[in-house]
Scaffold this motif. Structure first.
Motif, PDB file in Angstrom:
ATOM      1  N   THR A   1     -16.620  11.716 -17.668  1.00 53.88           N
ATOM      2  CA  THR A   1     -17.111  11.203 -18.938  1.00 53.88           C
ATOM      3  C   THR A   1     -17.370  12.364 -19.890  1.00 53.88           C
ATOM      4  O   THR A   1     -17.773  13.451 -19.476  1.00 53.88           O
TER       5      THR A   1
ATOM      6  N   HIS B   1     -19.572   5.722 -22.511  1.00 49.46           N
ATOM      7  CA  HIS B   1     -18.900   6.359 -21.375  1.00 49.46           C
ATOM      8  C   HIS B   1     -19.920   6.916 -20.387  1.00 49.46           C
ATOM      9  O   HIS B   1     -19.776   6.767 -19.168  1.00 49.46           O
TER      10      HIS B   1
ATOM     11  N   THR C   1     -21.563   4.076 -18.541  1.00 49.18           N
ATOM     12  CA  THR C   1     -20.647   3.589 -17.507  1.00 49.18           C
ATOM     13  C   THR C   1     -20.735   4.470 -16.266  1.00 49.18           C
ATOM     14  O   THR C   1     -20.824   3.979 -15.137  1.00 49.18           O
TER      15      THR C   1
ATOM     16  N   LEU D   1     -12.029   6.988 -18.869  1.00 49.95           N
ATOM     17  CA  LEU D   1     -11.833   5.820 -19.728  1.00 49.95           C
ATOM     18  C   LEU D   1     -12.394   6.091 -21.111  1.00 49.95           C
ATOM     19  O   LEU D   1     -13.133   7.053 -21.338  1.00 49.95           O
TER      20      LEU D   1
ATOM     21  N   ILE E   1      -8.444  -4.365 -20.364  1.00 50.00           N
ATOM     22  CA  ILE E   1      -8.236  -3.025 -19.831  1.00 50.00           C
ATOM     23  C   ILE E   1      -6.812  -2.626 -20.216  1.00 50.00           C
ATOM     24  O   ILE E   1      -5.854  -3.298 -19.834  1.00 50.00           O
TER      25      ILE E   1
ATOM     26  N   CYS F   1      -3.698   0.356 -20.767  1.00 54.69           N
ATOM     27  CA  CYS F   1      -3.208   1.651 -20.308  1.00 54.69           C
ATOM     28  C   CYS F   1      -1.695   1.697 -20.493  1.00 54.69           C
ATOM     29  O   CYS F   1      -1.055   0.676 -20.788  1.00 54.69           O
TER      30      CYS F   1
ATOM     31  N   VAL G   1     -11.008   0.577 -22.594  1.00 59.35           N
ATOM     32  CA  VAL G   1     -11.822  -0.615 -22.341  1.00 59.35           C
ATOM     33  C   VAL G   1     -12.055  -1.297 -23.681  1.00 59.35           C
ATOM     34  O   VAL G   1     -12.656  -0.706 -24.596  1.00 59.35           O
TER      35      VAL G   1
ATOM     36  N   LEU H   1     -18.981  -2.537 -20.644  1.00 63.54           N
ATOM     37  CA  LEU H   1     -18.960  -1.352 -19.796  1.00 63.54           C
ATOM     38  C   LEU H   1     -18.866  -1.715 -18.320  1.00 63.54           C
ATOM     39  O   LEU H   1     -18.401  -0.908 -17.505  1.00 63.54           O
TER      40      LEU H   1
ATOM     41  N   GLY I   1     -15.410  -1.397 -16.869  1.00 61.66           N
ATOM     42  CA  GLY I   1     -15.054  -0.035 -16.513  1.00 61.66           C
ATOM     43  C   GLY I   1     -15.616   0.360 -15.161  1.00 61.66           C
ATOM     44  O   GLY I   1     -14.935   1.000 -14.348  1.00 61.66           O
TER      45      GLY I   1
ATOM     46  N   CYS J   1     -13.601  -1.318 -12.389  1.00 62.63           N
ATOM     47  CA  CYS J   1     -12.325  -0.623 -12.195  1.00 62.63           C
ATOM     48  C   CYS J   1     -12.533   0.664 -11.405  1.00 62.63           C
ATOM     49  O   CYS J   1     -11.758   0.979 -10.493  1.00 62.63           O
ATOM     50  N   TYR J   2     -13.581   1.409 -11.729  1.00 64.31           N
ATOM     51  CA  TYR J   2     -13.867   2.649 -11.018  1.00 64.31           C
ATOM     52  C   TYR J   2     -14.101   2.384  -9.530  1.00 64.31           C
ATOM     53  O   TYR J   2     -13.531   3.070  -8.663  1.00 64.31           O
TER      54      TYR J   2
END
Length: 387
Positions: free
Chosen positions: A75, A106, A109, A162, A173, A175, A343, A368, A371, A374-375
């Motif tokens: 982050t 960030h 998150t 992210l 999401i 990418c 995000v 958030l 995110g 996903c992590y």
């Protein structure tokens, strides 16, 4: 993407983290209050390994009991020199400073992710490294962290990051495999002429006139020297010169930014800037010096890691278009495979529509949680065979 109950339970903490951090924005390499806050939260979570890097960076390490890779999650922690106009109750308490690029989100998150890992150590495969990096907005904290040796020290094999992004609706999401964000550089041009009275121009060399010709000339590079199939932009957004309306100035300074998706194109444009600027200045009996600040590289997402993100994001995943915005996360990707994704935070009904770097940027902290999920899920998918 359905958010699991264990992650939904983090919303109150994540909201507090974000709003606390939003009130203490600090510029790059000056994030002392921010670093102190982050360290305090990590200590309260009983994170056993917290390492200080540079003066304001932190690295937290979680070691699992199951075998696996060493994955890093990054982050950024710095803010912008923006006066806040968002109208939120928890607005910046630092005059002329604002988290206008979402870095407060960030960090929140990442702290929510850290809380989840501390409460669910069984989820950790291998080693998980959390990087709290200063100075993304400048002068480039990622490179400074790399030079401090964190990749080698912690044995990092892959890295994930992210960014909240108001181009995409809440819950999305986004990418893209390969080049998703641009390489960027800054250019400073100093044109030296000869000052004279405005009524006797023949006795001087007009640096303003030469600079005007230089600007026009440089804008032909994109249209005439670069293939129409290659994306590139050259923008001059700042100019300084002159002291009075009836004096021909002897010096003008010009500042611009360059964005491309190809190193080859970048090098071609910089060479043309050098040639054209000097030749045009000479044609006006002036001299020009050109200084480049070669900043961040292309955010180039690893194909297998993008496939892993698609797997965890499920129907929330969309393919992002490429953006000529820049991100120093790319510097990590020069060293190890990396994944950077967006995000979505856009909500037109709530007027959450303002772009990054806007003094009115606002978003809902519930976004958030996507995110964080996903992590958490990427830890497992990236440790599957062949990824």
């Amino acid at each position: 993407m359905e958010i699991r109950n264990e992650i939904r339970a983090l919303l109150q903490d994540v909201t507090k983290f974000r709003r606390d951090l939003h009130q203490i924005p600090e510029l790059g390499l000056q994030e002392f209050k921010t670093c102190q806050y982050l360290k305090s939260v990590l200590t309260n979570l009983d994170v056993q390994e917290v390492h200080e890097v540079l003066d304001t960076g932190l690295v937290a390490v979680f070691r699992g009991n199951k075998p696996g890779k060493t994955l890093a999650f990054r982050t950024d922690i710095d803010a912008l020199p923006v006066t806040e106009e968002s109208g939120v109750a928890f607005c910046s308490q630092h005059q002329g400073r604002m988290h206008a690029c979402g870095h407060d989100g960030h960090m929140a998150t990442m702290l929510g992710f850290a809380k989840y890992l501390s409460e669910h150590p069984e989820e950790i495969c291998g080693t998980v490294v959390l990087i709290f990096q200063p100075a993304e907005e400048g002068p480039g904290g990622a490179q400074l962290m790399i030079e401090a040796g964190i990749i080698e020290k912690f044995g990092i094999e892959q890295i994930i990051g992210l960014h909240v992004f108001p181009d995409f609706n809440e819950g999305v999401i986004a990418c893209k495999q390969g080049g998703m964000m641009a390489r960027n550089g800054e250019v400073t041009i100093t044109v030296q002429g000869k000052s004279a009275h405005g009524a006797q121009p023949q006795q001087g060399a007009d640096a303003i006139l030469a600079t005007a010709a230089i600007i026009q000339g440089l804008h032909t590079i994109i249209s005439r020297n670069i293939s129409p199939l290659d994306s590139a932009v050259l923008t001059f957004g700042e100019i300084h010169g002159g002291e009075a309306m009836n004096i021909i100035p002897g010096k003008v300074e010009l500042f611009g930014t360059l964005r491309v998706f190809s190193d080859t194109v970048y090098e071609k444009i910089t060479k043309r800037i050098l040639t054209l600027t000097k030749d045009i200045a000479t044609a006006y009996d002036c001299r020009a010096t050109i200084d480049f600040n070669h900043m961040y590289r292309v955010v180039d997402n690893d194909a297998k890691m993008v496939a892993a993100l698609k797997k965890v994001a499920k129907d929330s995943y969309v393919t992002s278009p490429p953006y000529l915005l820049a991100e120093d996360f790319s510097m990590f990707q020069q060293k190890i495979p990396g994944l950077f994704f967006f995000v979505g935070i856009k909500n037109e009904e709530k007027d959450y529509i303002y772009p990054l770097h806007s003094s009115k940027l606002r978003f809902d902290e519930k976004n958030l949680l996507g995110g964080i999920q996903c992590y958490v899920d990427l830890i497992h998918v990236l440790n599957e065979k062949g990824v």
